[in-house]
Write a protein that holds these residues in place. Structure first.
Motif, PDB file in Angstrom:
ATOM      1  N   GLY A  12       0.819  -1.464   0.330  1.00 52.05           N
ATOM      2  CA  GLY A  12       0.098   0.450  -0.104  1.00 52.05           C
ATOM      3  C   GLY A  12       0.664   1.130   0.015  1.00 52.05           C
ATOM      4  O   GLY A  12       1.797   1.037  -0.291  1.00 52.05           O
ATOM      5  N   LEU A  13      -0.098   2.548   0.159  1.00 53.03           N
ATOM      6  CA  LEU A  13       0.930   3.505  -0.096  1.00 53.03           C
ATOM      7  C   LEU A  13       2.302   3.916   0.866  1.00 53.03           C
ATOM      8  O   LEU A  13       3.194   4.691   0.963  1.00 53.03           O
ATOM      9  CB  LEU A  13       0.607   4.754   0.199  1.00 53.03           C
ATOM     10  N   PHE A  14       1.768   3.312   2.303  1.00 58.62           N
ATOM     11  CA  PHE A  14       2.590   3.050   3.426  1.00 58.62           C
ATOM     12  C   PHE A  14       3.696   2.668   2.620  1.00 58.62           C
ATOM     13  O   PHE A  14       5.122   2.784   3.095  1.00 58.62           O
ATOM     14  CB  PHE A  14       2.386   3.073   4.981  1.00 58.62           C
ATOM     15  N   GLY A  15       3.764   1.762   2.553  1.00 56.41           N
ATOM     16  CA  GLY A  15       5.104   0.605   2.226  1.00 56.41           C
ATOM     17  C   GLY A  15       5.913   0.663   1.196  1.00 56.41           C
ATOM     18  O   GLY A  15       6.604   1.205   1.109  1.00 56.41           O
ATOM     19  N   LEU A  16       4.629   1.214   0.171  1.00 55.39           N
ATOM     20  CA  LEU A  16       5.576   1.798  -0.749  1.00 55.39           C
ATOM     21  C   LEU A  16       6.266   3.177  -0.816  1.00 55.39           C
ATOM     22  O   LEU A  16       7.397   3.075  -1.375  1.00 55.39           O
ATOM     23  CB  LEU A  16       4.542   2.050  -2.289  1.00 55.39           C
ATOM     24  N   THR A  17       5.965   4.116   0.195  1.00 59.09           N
ATOM     25  CA  THR A  17       6.802   5.208   0.448  1.00 59.09           C
ATOM     26  C   THR A  17       7.941   4.648   1.202  1.00 59.09           C
ATOM     27  O   THR A  17       8.809   5.103   0.860  1.00 59.09           O
ATOM     28  CB  THR A  17       6.061   6.015   1.416  1.00 59.09           C
ATOM     29  N   VAL A  70       4.186  16.302   1.494  1.00 58.59           N
ATOM     30  CA  VAL A  70       3.644  15.267   0.663  1.00 58.59           C
ATOM     31  C   VAL A  70       3.075  15.310  -1.639  1.00 58.59           C
ATOM     32  O   VAL A  70       3.371  14.880  -1.463  1.00 58.59           O
ATOM     33  CB  VAL A  70       2.321  15.074   1.754  1.00 58.59           C
ATOM     34  N   TRP A  71       2.612  16.631  -0.648  1.00 56.03           N
ATOM     35  CA  TRP A  71       1.945  16.881  -2.376  1.00 56.03           C
ATOM     36  C   TRP A  71       3.428  17.382  -3.229  1.00 56.03           C
ATOM     37  O   TRP A  71       3.081  16.415  -3.723  1.00 56.03           O
ATOM     38  CB  TRP A  71       1.481  18.595  -2.458  1.00 56.03           C
ATOM     39  N   GLU A  72       4.225  17.706  -2.826  1.00 56.89           N
ATOM     40  CA  GLU A  72       5.923  17.347  -3.524  1.00 56.89           C
ATOM     41  C   GLU A  72       6.075  16.614  -3.973  1.00 56.89           C
ATOM     42  O   GLU A  72       6.797  15.691  -4.985  1.00 56.89           O
ATOM     43  CB  GLU A  72       6.929  17.905  -2.676  1.00 56.89           C
ATOM     44  N   TYR A  73       6.343  15.629  -2.529  1.00 54.96           N
ATOM     45  CA  TYR A  73       6.609  14.119  -2.747  1.00 54.96           C
ATOM     46  C   TYR A  73       5.548  13.606  -3.504  1.00 54.96           C
ATOM     47  O   TYR A  73       6.478  12.813  -5.112  1.00 54.96           O
ATOM     48  CB  TYR A  73       6.112  13.599  -1.258  1.00 54.96           C
ATOM     49  N   VAL A  74       4.337  13.197  -3.152  1.00 53.53           N
ATOM     50  CA  VAL A  74       3.625  12.417  -4.596  1.00 53.53           C
ATOM     51  C   VAL A  74       3.376  13.259  -6.061  1.00 53.53           C
ATOM     52  O   VAL A  74       3.471  12.506  -7.081  1.00 53.53           O
ATOM     53  CB  VAL A  74       1.754  12.698  -4.511  1.00 53.53           C
ATOM     54  N   ASN A  75       3.834  14.386  -6.226  1.00 49.43           N
ATOM     55  CA  ASN A  75       3.812  14.841  -7.782  1.00 49.43           C
ATOM     56  C   ASN A  75       5.315  14.261  -8.222  1.00 49.43           C
ATOM     57  O   ASN A  75       5.840  14.527  -9.303  1.00 49.43           O
ATOM     58  CB  ASN A  75       3.862  16.658  -7.214  1.00 49.43           C
ATOM     59  N   ARG A  76       6.471  13.766  -7.092  1.00 49.60           N
ATOM     60  CA  ARG A  76       7.442  13.108  -7.583  1.00 49.60           C
ATOM     61  C   ARG A  76       6.431  11.521  -8.973  1.00 49.60           C
ATOM     62  O   ARG A  76       7.751  11.345  -9.805  1.00 49.60           O
ATOM     63  CB  ARG A  76       8.452  12.366  -6.917  1.00 49.60           C
ATOM     64  N   PHE A  77       5.860  10.954  -9.287  1.00 54.14           N
ATOM     65  CA  PHE A  77       5.467   9.847  -9.469  1.00 54.14           C
ATOM     66  C   PHE A  77       4.121  10.110 -10.282  1.00 54.14           C
ATOM     67  O   PHE A  77       4.117   9.092 -11.386  1.00 54.14           O
ATOM     68  CB  PHE A  77       5.457   9.281  -8.381  1.00 54.14           C
ATOM     69  N   THR A  78       3.426  11.120 -10.411  1.00 54.36           N
ATOM     70  CA  THR A  78       2.422  11.728 -10.854  1.00 54.36           C
ATOM     71  C   THR A  78       1.863  12.976 -11.568  1.00 54.36           C
ATOM     72  O   THR A  78       2.124  13.529 -10.338  1.00 54.36           O
ATOM     73  CB  THR A  78       0.847  10.701 -10.247  1.00 54.36           C
ATOM     74  N   GLU A  79       1.050  13.149 -12.218  1.00 51.17           N
ATOM     75  CA  GLU A  79       0.616  14.129 -12.677  1.00 51.17           C
ATOM     76  C   GLU A  79      -0.559  14.413 -11.394  1.00 51.17           C
ATOM     77  O   GLU A  79      -1.246  13.617 -12.215  1.00 51.17           O
ATOM     78  CB  GLU A  79       0.672  14.523 -13.817  1.00 51.17           C
ATOM     79  N   MET A 207       6.244   3.985  -8.300  1.00 50.67           N
ATOM     80  CA  MET A 207       7.262   4.311  -6.723  1.00 50.67           C
ATOM     81  C   MET A 207       7.620   2.862  -6.616  1.00 50.67           C
ATOM     82  O   MET A 207       8.627   3.192  -6.401  1.00 50.67           O
ATOM     83  CB  MET A 207       5.587   4.491  -6.007  1.00 50.67           C
ATOM     84  N   ALA A 208       7.023   2.004  -7.380  1.00 47.42           N
ATOM     85  CA  ALA A 208       8.260   0.516  -7.089  1.00 47.42           C
ATOM     86  C   ALA A 208       9.135   0.377  -8.039  1.00 47.42           C
ATOM     87  O   ALA A 208       9.266  -0.608  -7.959  1.00 47.42           O
ATOM     88  CB  ALA A 208       6.972  -0.313  -6.730  1.00 47.42           C
ATOM     89  N   ASP A 209       9.335   1.646  -8.955  1.00 45.88           N
ATOM     90  CA  ASP A 209       9.564   0.641 -10.373  1.00 45.88           C
ATOM     91  C   ASP A 209      11.491   1.365 -10.016  1.00 45.88           C
ATOM     92  O   ASP A 209      11.413   1.869 -10.690  1.00 45.88           O
ATOM     93  CB  ASP A 209       9.487   1.188 -11.580  1.00 45.88           C
ATOM     94  N   HIS A 210      12.165   0.258  -8.981  1.00 44.12           N
ATOM     95  CA  HIS A 210      13.537   0.261  -9.937  1.00 44.12           C
ATOM     96  C   HIS A 210      14.059  -1.178  -9.131  1.00 44.12           C
ATOM     97  O   HIS A 210      13.449  -1.628  -8.809  1.00 44.12           O
ATOM     98  CB  HIS A 210      13.967   1.608  -8.026  1.00 44.12           C
ATOM     99  N   PRO A 211      15.750  -1.078 -10.049  1.00 43.92           N
ATOM    100  CA  PRO A 211      16.099  -1.998  -9.646  1.00 43.92           C
ATOM    101  C   PRO A 211      16.274  -2.940  -8.605  1.00 43.92           C
ATOM    102  O   PRO A 211      16.026  -4.148  -8.084  1.00 43.92           O
ATOM    103  CB  PRO A 211      17.677  -2.401 -10.161  1.00 43.92           C
TER     104      PRO A 211
END
Ligand code: FAD
Ligand code: NA
Length: 386
Positions: A12-17, A70-79, A207-211
């Protein structure tokens, strides 16, 4: 696969963050397991097979926050789109704007009150129980906004949510029932609001897309046939656990109570069923609490069909074992058990408990993310070093 530096239970959003921060700040190699067949927890959505309309699988999710970090953070992953949530309610065959505002008041009383006149009217009606301490939710509601509005808009809706007559519910369930003395019927008053432009799943997967992040779906932490299970991992690996707290401890102190919802999905041969995304049903005769029409979450999407739609009727009830836990009931007994479980969690070696299930509290998405960012700031260094 080699042993990760950090195991996260729940995507969920907690674990992904936590996963994203552990990689970005600590260069950790992270494994996330989730027992569901998809990432994202309850925020997950998918395209409806028949119409292509994005449907929120676990109930309507509206993003809003006044937390700049939080707003700045979430905007790194989506518009985000410019969606602004509004809710209406059907009462005795008539549709009213929610939350209760000057428009609701004037429509209900067939009046043209100014804000000041409306304030005076509600204050007078709320005086029915003046001087008495409300003994139950029903009296509390009346003492907050007066009997007519309470009985029309709150009483039966709340009764359906709790499957309980408000006379038998504690007054403490509501502390306030805001009435807005303007015609503003925006549901949220946060600084930032919107929906992920490419959908929730694109956001969550990104958010989970990293090697360094390995996601294992259909994998339950309590299934001893999979290698990263609790009994094998406990004390041996750093873990952030976002599943239910009582389940982690095999319910040894009893179960924590939750409410859940049932969603009944229906496809209709009309392009627009209700003209808005959420319609509440305030009356006792209607068994569901609301109808969601997901196409209205994305009025900007031109590929949605003009002659078909999908709706979800939402029913609320107490969760039984095996149901998805959604809203903590928080009875006195629950709170006692929670405190006792917290002591066990604090003593649990190399395991941090987080998120709405892991801490037994309702968290909006921005709160789950904010709380995960704090955990990453304050506890991740020690956890990874332990
Ligand atoms: P979750 O999203 O629940 O994620 C927990 C994950 O852990 C799940 O994927 C689960 O499968 C996994 N898990 C559990 N047990 C195990 C196990 N044993 N092994 C492996 N994995 C496990 N928030 C808003 O901001 N706006 C809204 O409009 C909104 N509407 C909501 C409507 C409903 C009906 C609900 C229930 C919630 C709503 N929320 C809303 C809240 C939002 O869903 C939460 O903020 C968010 O889900 C919190 O993320 P989380 O990671 O803590 O928990
Ligand atoms: Na701990």
């Amino acid at each position: 696969m080699s042993t990760p530096d950090l195991l996260i239970v729940g995507s969920g959003l907690f674990g992904l963050t936590i996963a994203e921060r552990a990689v970005a700040e600590h260069g950790a190699r992270v494994t996330i397991i989730d027992r569901r067949p998809h990432v994202g927890g309850n925020a997950y959505s998918e395209a409806d097979e028949q119409t292509g309309i994005e449907v929120h699988k676990y109930g309507a999710h509206l993003f809003h926050t006044s937390n700049e970090r939080v707003w700045e953070y979430v905007n790194r992953f989506t518009e985000f789109t410019g969606y602004q949530h509004k809710v209406y309610t059907t009462h005795q065959g008539e549709v009213f704007p929610m939350p209760i505002n000057l428009g609701t008041v004037n429509q209900f009383f067939r009046s043209a009150h100014t804000p000041e006149q409306a304030r005076a009217l509600i204050a007078e009606q709320a005086g029915e129980f003046a001087g008495k301490d409300p003994e139950n939710l029903n009296d509390k509601g009346i003492s907050l906004i007066g009997r007519p509005l309470y009985e029309a808009f709150i009483k039966n809706y709340t009764g359906k949510q709790w499957q309980t007559d408000p006379k038998d519910l504690p007054a403490s369930i509501i502390s306030r029932l805001p009435v807005r003395y303007t015609y503003n019927n925006r549901y949220f008053s946060d600084t930032h609001e919107g929906l992920p432009a490419q959908g929730y799943t694109a956001w969550l997967e990104r958010m989970a897309d990293h090697p360094n992040i390995d996601v294992q779906l259909d994998t339950d932490y309590f299934d001893t046939s999979q290698p990263l299970n609790r009994d094998a991992v406990r004390g041996n690996l750093p873990v952030v656990y976002t599943g239910p707290m009582d389940r982690y401890f095999d319910f040894e102190l009893g179960e924590l109570g939750w409410r859940t919802i049932d969603l009944e999905t229906e496809h209709l041969d009309v392009g627009d069923f209700q003209g808005t995304s959420v319609m509440n049903y305030a009356d006792a005769e209607t068994p569901f609490t609301r109808i969601i029409e997901p196409r209205h979450f994305h009025p900007e999407r031109t590929h949605y069909p003009s002659d078909r739609t999908v709706i979800q009727r939402e029913y609320s009830r107490f969760a039984e074992s095996g149901d998805e836990p959604y809203y903590p009931i928080n009875s006195g007994r629950d709170r006692e058990r929670l405190l006792a479980y917290r002591r066990l969690a604090d003593a649990e070696p190399r395991t941090l408990f987080g998120g709405r299930l892991g801490t037994y509290q309702y968290l909006d998405m921005h709160m789950a993310i904010g709380s995960a960012l704090s955990m990453a700031d304050n506890k991740l260094t020690d956890l990874l070093r332990a």
